[in-house]
Design a protein around this motif. Structure first.
Motif, PDB file in Angstrom:
ATOM      1  N   PRO A  28       8.523  -7.680   1.111  1.00 27.21           N
ATOM      2  CA  PRO A  28       8.176  -7.564   2.534  1.00 27.21           C
ATOM      3  C   PRO A  28       7.205  -6.412   2.814  1.00 27.21           C
ATOM      4  CG  PRO A  28      10.503  -7.995   2.312  1.00 27.21           C
ATOM      5  CD  PRO A  28       9.982  -7.690   0.931  1.00 27.21           C
ATOM      6  N   LEU A  31       3.745  -7.436   1.690  1.00 26.61           N
ATOM      7  CA  LEU A  31       3.158  -8.402   2.626  1.00 26.61           C
ATOM      8  C   LEU A  31       2.691  -7.718   3.911  1.00 26.61           C
ATOM      9  CD1 LEU A  31       5.641 -11.356   2.119  1.00 26.61           C
ATOM     10  CD2 LEU A  31       3.223 -11.306   1.454  1.00 26.61           C
ATOM     11  N   ILE A  32       3.459  -6.760   4.398  1.00 24.54           N
ATOM     12  CA  ILE A  32       3.065  -6.018   5.601  1.00 24.54           C
ATOM     13  C   ILE A  32       1.806  -5.199   5.313  1.00 24.54           C
ATOM     14  CG2 ILE A  32       3.717  -4.120   7.140  1.00 24.54           C
ATOM     15  CD1 ILE A  32       6.637  -5.249   6.922  1.00 24.54           C
ATOM     16  N   ALA A  37       2.103 -10.703   6.121  1.00 25.69           N
ATOM     17  CA  ALA A  37       3.503 -10.993   6.462  1.00 25.69           C
ATOM     18  C   ALA A  37       3.639 -12.092   7.501  1.00 25.69           C
ATOM     19  CB  ALA A  37       4.200  -9.726   6.936  1.00 25.69           C
ATOM     20  N   HIS A  38       2.721 -12.154   8.447  1.00 26.17           N
ATOM     21  CA  HIS A  38       2.838 -13.148   9.526  1.00 26.17           C
ATOM     22  C   HIS A  38       2.697 -14.589   9.033  1.00 26.17           C
ATOM     23  CE1 HIS A  38      -1.511 -12.584   9.179  1.00 26.17           C
ATOM     24  NE2 HIS A  38      -1.646 -13.766   9.767  1.00 26.17           N
ATOM     25  N   HIS A  39       2.220 -14.784   7.822  1.00 26.57           N
ATOM     26  CA  HIS A  39       2.069 -16.132   7.268  1.00 26.57           C
ATOM     27  C   HIS A  39       3.395 -16.722   6.779  1.00 26.57           C
ATOM     28  CE1 HIS A  39      -2.265 -16.269   7.435  1.00 26.57           C
ATOM     29  NE2 HIS A  39      -2.376 -15.159   6.716  1.00 26.57           N
ATOM     30  N   GLU A  41       7.447 -17.196   7.081  1.00 21.66           N
ATOM     31  CA  GLU A  41       8.694 -17.069   7.827  1.00 21.66           C
ATOM     32  C   GLU A  41       9.870 -16.810   6.899  1.00 21.66           C
ATOM     33  OE1 GLU A  41      10.492 -21.092   9.137  1.00 21.66           O
ATOM     34  OE2 GLU A  41       8.336 -21.451   9.092  1.00 21.66           O
ATOM     35  N   VAL A  43      10.941 -15.037   3.167  1.00 21.89           N
ATOM     36  CA  VAL A  43      10.629 -14.217   1.995  1.00 21.89           C
ATOM     37  C   VAL A  43      11.936 -14.004   1.243  1.00 21.89           C
ATOM     38  CG1 VAL A  43       9.778 -11.997   1.137  1.00 21.89           C
ATOM     39  CG2 VAL A  43       8.722 -13.048   3.164  1.00 21.89           C
ATOM     40  N   ASP A  45      13.071 -12.113  -1.896  1.00 26.59           N
ATOM     41  CA  ASP A  45      12.668 -11.159  -2.921  1.00 26.59           C
ATOM     42  C   ASP A  45      13.896 -10.691  -3.696  1.00 26.59           C
ATOM     43  OD1 ASP A  45      13.914  -9.411  -1.147  1.00 26.59           O
ATOM     44  OD2 ASP A  45      12.253  -7.986  -1.099  1.00 26.59           O
TER      45      ASP A  45
END
Length: 126
Positions: A28, A31-32, A37-39, A41, A43, A45
């Protein structure tokens, strides 16, 4: 990888759902930091896998878990992976297809691990 971003955007434009499955415990945050990250919904990990008691790749459990969170049967999902263990997981999980992305593992290694198709860049699929 610009081709990967084009692939993700094309999938989303087609109304497909996408998830990230990573053994990393900081997916996360990555991605941020990358602005992606907005792509996604969903994750899954290393932290999510540990909390849910899921074994890591090459076991398909994390991919199957992500599919369930998306509400999509695994046989309708495509796994995209650049690691041999991830390709093995996708193959063992009986997903619709497993796309190997050769970022150094080698085409033959990815095919031997169970990839149904291997590309050098996801842009090749567009």
């Amino acid at each position: 990888y610009p081709g990967s971003l084009k692939f993700i955007n094309a999938a989303l434009e087609q109304g497909l759902q996408v998830a990230v499955v990573s053994s990393s415990r900081n997916a996360p945050a990555v991605l941020i930091a990358s602005g992606l990250a907005h792509h996604f919904e969903v994750v899954v990990d290393g932290q999510v896998a540990a909390a849910a008691g899921l074994p890591g790749k090459p076991d398909p459990a994390t991919f199957a878990y992500a599919a369930s969170l998306l509400g999509v049967p695994t046989e309708e999902c495509i796994v995209v992976e650049d690691a041999v263990a991830g390709v093995q997981a996708g193959s063992r999980g009986h997903f619709h297809a497993v796309i190997g992305v050769d970022r150094g593992a080698g085409h033959q290694s990815l095919f031997d691990a169970g990839a149904t198709q291997v590309v050098d860049d996801l842009n090749e699929l567009l």
